[in-house]
Design a protein around this motif. Structure first.
Motif, PDB file in Angstrom:
ATOM      1  N   ARG A 220      40.852  31.590  41.326  1.00 41.54           N
ATOM      2  CA  ARG A 220      41.568  31.040  40.176  1.00 41.54           C
ATOM      3  C   ARG A 220      41.756  32.122  39.110  1.00 41.54           C
ATOM      4  NH1 ARG A 220      41.608  25.516  39.956  1.00 41.54           N
ATOM      5  NH2 ARG A 220      41.794  25.553  37.681  1.00 41.54           N
ATOM      6  N   PRO A 221      42.855  32.069  38.349  1.00 41.41           N
ATOM      7  CA  PRO A 221      43.105  33.097  37.330  1.00 41.41           C
ATOM      8  C   PRO A 221      41.953  33.294  36.346  1.00 41.41           C
ATOM      9  CG  PRO A 221      45.070  31.766  37.646  1.00 41.41           C
ATOM     10  CD  PRO A 221      43.986  31.108  38.444  1.00 41.41           C
ATOM     11  N   GLU A 222      41.301  32.208  35.981  1.00 38.09           N
ATOM     12  CA  GLU A 222      40.225  32.324  34.996  1.00 38.09           C
ATOM     13  C   GLU A 222      38.976  33.020  35.544  1.00 38.09           C
ATOM     14  OE1 GLU A 222      40.307  27.907  36.334  1.00 38.09           O
ATOM     15  OE2 GLU A 222      41.724  29.559  35.975  1.00 38.09           O
ATOM     16  N   HIS A 223      38.924  33.202  36.861  1.00 40.53           N
ATOM     17  CA  HIS A 223      37.780  33.899  37.462  1.00 40.53           C
ATOM     18  C   HIS A 223      38.020  35.400  37.585  1.00 40.53           C
ATOM     19  CE1 HIS A 223      36.831  29.894  39.774  1.00 40.53           C
ATOM     20  NE2 HIS A 223      36.560  29.816  38.480  1.00 40.53           N
ATOM     21  N   ALA A 224      39.233  35.847  37.298  1.00 42.25           N
ATOM     22  CA  ALA A 224      39.603  37.234  37.564  1.00 42.25           C
ATOM     23  C   ALA A 224      38.732  38.235  36.820  1.00 42.25           C
ATOM     24  CB  ALA A 224      41.080  37.458  37.216  1.00 42.25           C
ATOM     25  N   ALA A 225      38.494  38.004  35.540  1.00 44.31           N
ATOM     26  CA  ALA A 225      37.753  38.985  34.736  1.00 44.31           C
ATOM     27  C   ALA A 225      36.350  39.216  35.281  1.00 44.31           C
ATOM     28  CB  ALA A 225      37.689  38.517  33.285  1.00 44.31           C
ATOM     29  N   ASP A 226      35.626  38.143  35.552  1.00 38.51           N
ATOM     30  CA  ASP A 226      34.249  38.278  36.041  1.00 38.51           C
ATOM     31  C   ASP A 226      34.216  38.911  37.433  1.00 38.51           C
ATOM     32  OD1 ASP A 226      33.245  37.215  33.715  1.00 38.51           O
ATOM     33  OD2 ASP A 226      32.972  35.186  34.521  1.00 38.51           O
ATOM     34  N   TRP A 227      35.139  38.495  38.294  1.00 42.43           N
ATOM     35  CA  TRP A 227      35.116  39.017  39.664  1.00 42.43           C
ATOM     36  C   TRP A 227      35.408  40.514  39.668  1.00 42.43           C
ATOM     37  CZ3 TRP A 227      38.130  41.585  43.197  1.00 42.43           C
ATOM     38  CH2 TRP A 227      37.714  41.518  44.535  1.00 42.43           C
ATOM     39  N   ILE A 228      36.410  40.931  38.906  1.00 46.98           N
ATOM     40  CA  ILE A 228      36.774  42.349  38.858  1.00 46.98           C
ATOM     41  C   ILE A 228      35.646  43.173  38.236  1.00 46.98           C
ATOM     42  CG2 ILE A 228      38.342  43.995  37.748  1.00 46.98           C
ATOM     43  CD1 ILE A 228      40.540  41.809  38.158  1.00 46.98           C
ATOM     44  N   ALA A 229      35.045  42.648  37.183  1.00 52.74           N
ATOM     45  CA  ALA A 229      33.926  43.357  36.551  1.00 52.74           C
ATOM     46  C   ALA A 229      32.793  43.564  37.546  1.00 52.74           C
ATOM     47  CB  ALA A 229      33.441  42.579  35.330  1.00 52.74           C
ATOM     48  N   GLY A 230      32.530  42.549  38.351  1.00 55.50           N
ATOM     49  CA  GLY A 230      31.476  42.665  39.350  1.00 55.50           C
ATOM     50  C   GLY A 230      31.784  43.712  40.402  1.00 55.50           C
ATOM     51  N   GLU A 231      33.038  43.743  40.865  1.00 54.82           N
ATOM     52  CA  GLU A 231      33.439  44.736  41.868  1.00 54.82           C
ATOM     53  C   GLU A 231      33.308  46.155  41.310  1.00 54.82           C
ATOM     54  OE1 GLU A 231      34.802  44.082  45.338  1.00 54.82           O
ATOM     55  OE2 GLU A 231      33.366  42.563  44.642  1.00 54.82           O
ATOM     56  N   LEU A 232      33.776  46.362  40.096  1.00 52.74           N
ATOM     57  CA  LEU A 232      33.701  47.690  39.502  1.00 52.74           C
ATOM     58  C   LEU A 232      32.260  48.112  39.257  1.00 52.74           C
ATOM     59  CD1 LEU A 232      36.701  47.593  36.984  1.00 52.74           C
ATOM     60  CD2 LEU A 232      36.598  48.666  39.245  1.00 52.74           C
ATOM     61  N   ASP A 270      54.761  30.834  46.767  1.00 50.81           N
ATOM     62  CA  ASP A 270      53.829  29.887  46.159  1.00 50.81           C
ATOM     63  C   ASP A 270      53.642  30.313  44.700  1.00 50.81           C
ATOM     64  OD1 ASP A 270      51.607  28.500  45.226  1.00 50.81           O
ATOM     65  OD2 ASP A 270      50.546  28.594  47.133  1.00 50.81           O
ATOM     66  N   ILE A 271      54.158  29.534  43.782  1.00 53.67           N
ATOM     67  CA  ILE A 271      54.112  29.902  42.365  1.00 53.67           C
ATOM     68  C   ILE A 271      52.672  30.016  41.863  1.00 53.67           C
ATOM     69  CG2 ILE A 271      54.882  29.281  40.048  1.00 53.67           C
ATOM     70  CD1 ILE A 271      57.100  30.088  42.026  1.00 53.67           C
ATOM     71  N   THR A 272      51.796  29.169  42.375  1.00 48.48           N
ATOM     72  CA  THR A 272      50.384  29.238  41.982  1.00 48.48           C
ATOM     73  C   THR A 272      49.764  30.554  42.429  1.00 48.48           C
ATOM     74  OG1 THR A 272      50.191  26.840  42.152  1.00 48.48           O
ATOM     75  CG2 THR A 272      48.142  28.098  42.163  1.00 48.48           C
ATOM     76  N   ARG A 273      50.118  30.970  43.644  1.00 53.00           N
ATOM     77  CA  ARG A 273      49.607  32.231  44.183  1.00 53.00           C
ATOM     78  C   ARG A 273      50.116  33.406  43.346  1.00 53.00           C
ATOM     79  NH1 ARG A 273      45.489  33.768  47.670  1.00 53.00           N
ATOM     80  NH2 ARG A 273      46.220  35.017  49.433  1.00 53.00           N
ATOM     81  N   LEU A 274      51.380  33.347  42.943  1.00 50.46           N
ATOM     82  CA  LEU A 274      51.952  34.413  42.124  1.00 50.46           C
ATOM     83  C   LEU A 274      51.268  34.479  40.767  1.00 50.46           C
ATOM     84  CD1 LEU A 274      54.029  36.642  41.754  1.00 50.46           C
ATOM     85  CD2 LEU A 274      55.689  34.907  41.052  1.00 50.46           C
ATOM     86  N   ALA A 275      50.980  33.316  40.193  1.00 50.99           N
ATOM     87  CA  ALA A 275      50.284  33.291  38.897  1.00 50.99           C
ATOM     88  C   ALA A 275      48.895  33.905  39.019  1.00 50.99           C
ATOM     89  CB  ALA A 275      50.190  31.856  38.395  1.00 50.99           C
ATOM     90  N   VAL A 280      45.295  38.620  38.120  1.00 55.02           N
ATOM     91  CA  VAL A 280      44.436  39.666  38.681  1.00 55.02           C
ATOM     92  C   VAL A 280      44.982  41.041  38.322  1.00 55.02           C
ATOM     93  CG1 VAL A 280      43.690  40.740  40.848  1.00 55.02           C
ATOM     94  CG2 VAL A 280      43.531  38.254  40.560  1.00 55.02           C
ATOM     95  N   GLU A 281      46.292  41.220  38.417  1.00 51.67           N
ATOM     96  CA  GLU A 281      46.889  42.513  38.078  1.00 51.67           C
ATOM     97  C   GLU A 281      46.620  42.873  36.622  1.00 51.67           C
ATOM     98  OE1 GLU A 281      51.195  44.851  38.087  1.00 51.67           O
ATOM     99  OE2 GLU A 281      51.130  42.678  37.809  1.00 51.67           O
ATOM    100  N   THR A 282      46.851  41.938  35.712  1.00 50.26           N
ATOM    101  CA  THR A 282      46.654  42.198  34.289  1.00 50.26           C
ATOM    102  C   THR A 282      45.203  42.572  33.992  1.00 50.26           C
ATOM    103  OG1 THR A 282      48.443  40.689  33.675  1.00 50.26           O
ATOM    104  CG2 THR A 282      46.795  41.192  31.987  1.00 50.26           C
ATOM    105  N   GLU A 283      44.275  41.803  34.543  1.00 49.76           N
ATOM    106  CA  GLU A 283      42.855  42.046  34.277  1.00 49.76           C
ATOM    107  C   GLU A 283      42.377  43.327  34.947  1.00 49.76           C
ATOM    108  OE1 GLU A 283      39.504  41.621  32.335  1.00 49.76           O
ATOM    109  OE2 GLU A 283      41.153  40.176  32.132  1.00 49.76           O
ATOM    110  N   ALA A 284      42.865  43.589  36.160  1.00 46.40           N
ATOM    111  CA  ALA A 284      42.457  44.804  36.862  1.00 46.40           C
ATOM    112  C   ALA A 284      42.897  46.048  36.109  1.00 46.40           C
ATOM    113  CB  ALA A 284      43.030  44.803  38.276  1.00 46.40           C
TER     114      ALA A 284
END
Length: 357
Positions: A220-232, A270-275, A280-284
């Motif tokens: 989900r979009p709202e999970h992007a920040a935490d997931w990316i931070a964890g990967e980095l 899929d518009i949801t997938r694109l969102a 993810v792109e913005t946060e990454a």
């Protein structure tokens, strides 16, 4: 010198990759002027001007005929080949094609991946392979052979844009492999097989699929920040960001993002997938710029390639094969150009091992 960075190994009229300014030029035309405006056949008429000497309409007819010839090889898709990966099965079928240096061979090699990839995908799914339609454009026919029905105009246009966008890109690993083999006068077929072997590697054409794995993990979009931070924090690489050559944003990423926008829900997006992808792109980009301020890590072609090919219904294990269906035009053009030089590629190495006694 490691990786041959900044070493000029060939002169070409086919494409220029301007990494400093984020521009790709193919046969004197910018990608902006080609992507979404010119068909794959149109770009081939530019790349193959010295090989087949046909305009876009002529290439369309000749390529359609070549697809029919390539389909004859699909009969050799036996259980042993179907047990291989899609890329490996594609390579095995490509190895059955002629190895000449003539226009007919060039067009057959270019047409074949668009026939073989859908055939392998369908046969692996327990479905029959579908014959080409000589009246269809290359991108339209590829999707028809994949799905068994004529695609929406928007879907065919999106695939056409993709094939144009990846048709040539300077002296990348697979194209360099093609030129090395072509310089030995082994033939177009051998050059294409060498290029396909290079493309299979995860550092080259095998890269787009993991972008979808990343999106699947974020959910989900709202999970992007935490997931990316964890990967980095774990030192993991974010797929779809950074490029060996481009010091700014990869222009191919913008071309494919525009194609996705035009595709829309009616074409399979899929518009949801694109969102999710946009979040993810913005946060990454935000976190990469903060974590690695000394490095240029912008969105590359892999990110939107993955989204586009998924929307068009290609399984992610087929992405490398679809990449080959576009890049093969550049491989053949470079092979022809290298042969015309009459020069064998034979670089030197510097020995750094122990001295002889």
């Amino acid at each position: 010198m490691s990786g041959l960075d900044d070493v000029i190994a060939a002169e070409t009229v086919l494409s220029e990759v301007d990494g400093a300014n984020g521009r790709l030029v193919i046969c004197g035309q910018s990608l902006d002027a080609l992507a979404g405006k010119t068909s794959y056949e149109g770009v081939l008429s530019l790349l193959l001007a010295e090989t087949v000497d046909l305009d876009a309409a002529g290439v369309r007819v000749a390529l359609a005929t070549a697809r029919l010839r390539a389909f004859e090889e699909v009969a050799h898709l036996d259980p042993a080949l179907l047990s291989l990966s899609i890329t490996e099965a594609l390579r095995a079928l490509m190895a059955r094609l002629p190895d000449g240096e003539d226009a007919e061979t060039a067009l057959l090699l270019i047409a074949a991946p668009a026939v073989f990839v859908p055939a392998v995908v369908r046969r692996k799914a327990g479905l029959g392979a579908l014959a080409p339609d000589v009246n269809a454009g290359h991108a339209t026919d590829m999707l028809t052979m994949l799905h068994g029905q004529v695609p929406y105009v928007e879907a065919a246009a999106a695939l056409d844009t993709y094939l144009v966008t990846v048709s040539d890109h300077g002296l990348n690993a697979s194209t360099f492999a093609a030129r090395v083999v072509a310089s030995t006068r082994a033939g177009y077929g051998s050059a294409v097989l060498a290029a396909l072997g290079a493309l299979k590697g995860p550092l080259h054409g095998g890269a787009p699929g993991p972008v979808l794995d990343m999106l699947d993990a974020v959910v989900r979009p709202e999970h992007a920040a935490d997931w990316i931070a964890g990967e980095l924090a774990r030192g993991e690489r974010l797929m779809g960001f950074g490029h060996r050559i481009y010091r700014v944003r990869d222009p191919r990423a913008d071309a494919l993002k525009s194609a996705l926008a035009r595709l829309g829900a009616g074409g399979g997006m899929d518009i949801t997938r694109l969102a999710l992808a946009e979040a993810v792109e913005t946060e990454a980009l935000k976190q990469l710029h903060a974590a690695k301020p000394g490095r240029v890590l912008e969105t590359n072609v892999e990110f939107f390639t993955a989204l586009l090919l998924e929307a068009l219904g290609f399984p992610r294990e087929a992405f490398t094969g679809v990449f080959a269906a576009g890049r093969v035009g550049g491989w053949v053009a470079h092979a022809h150009e290298q042969i015309a030089t009459g020069r064998l590629i034979r670089p030197q190495s510097r020995y750094i091992g122990p001295k002889a006694a």
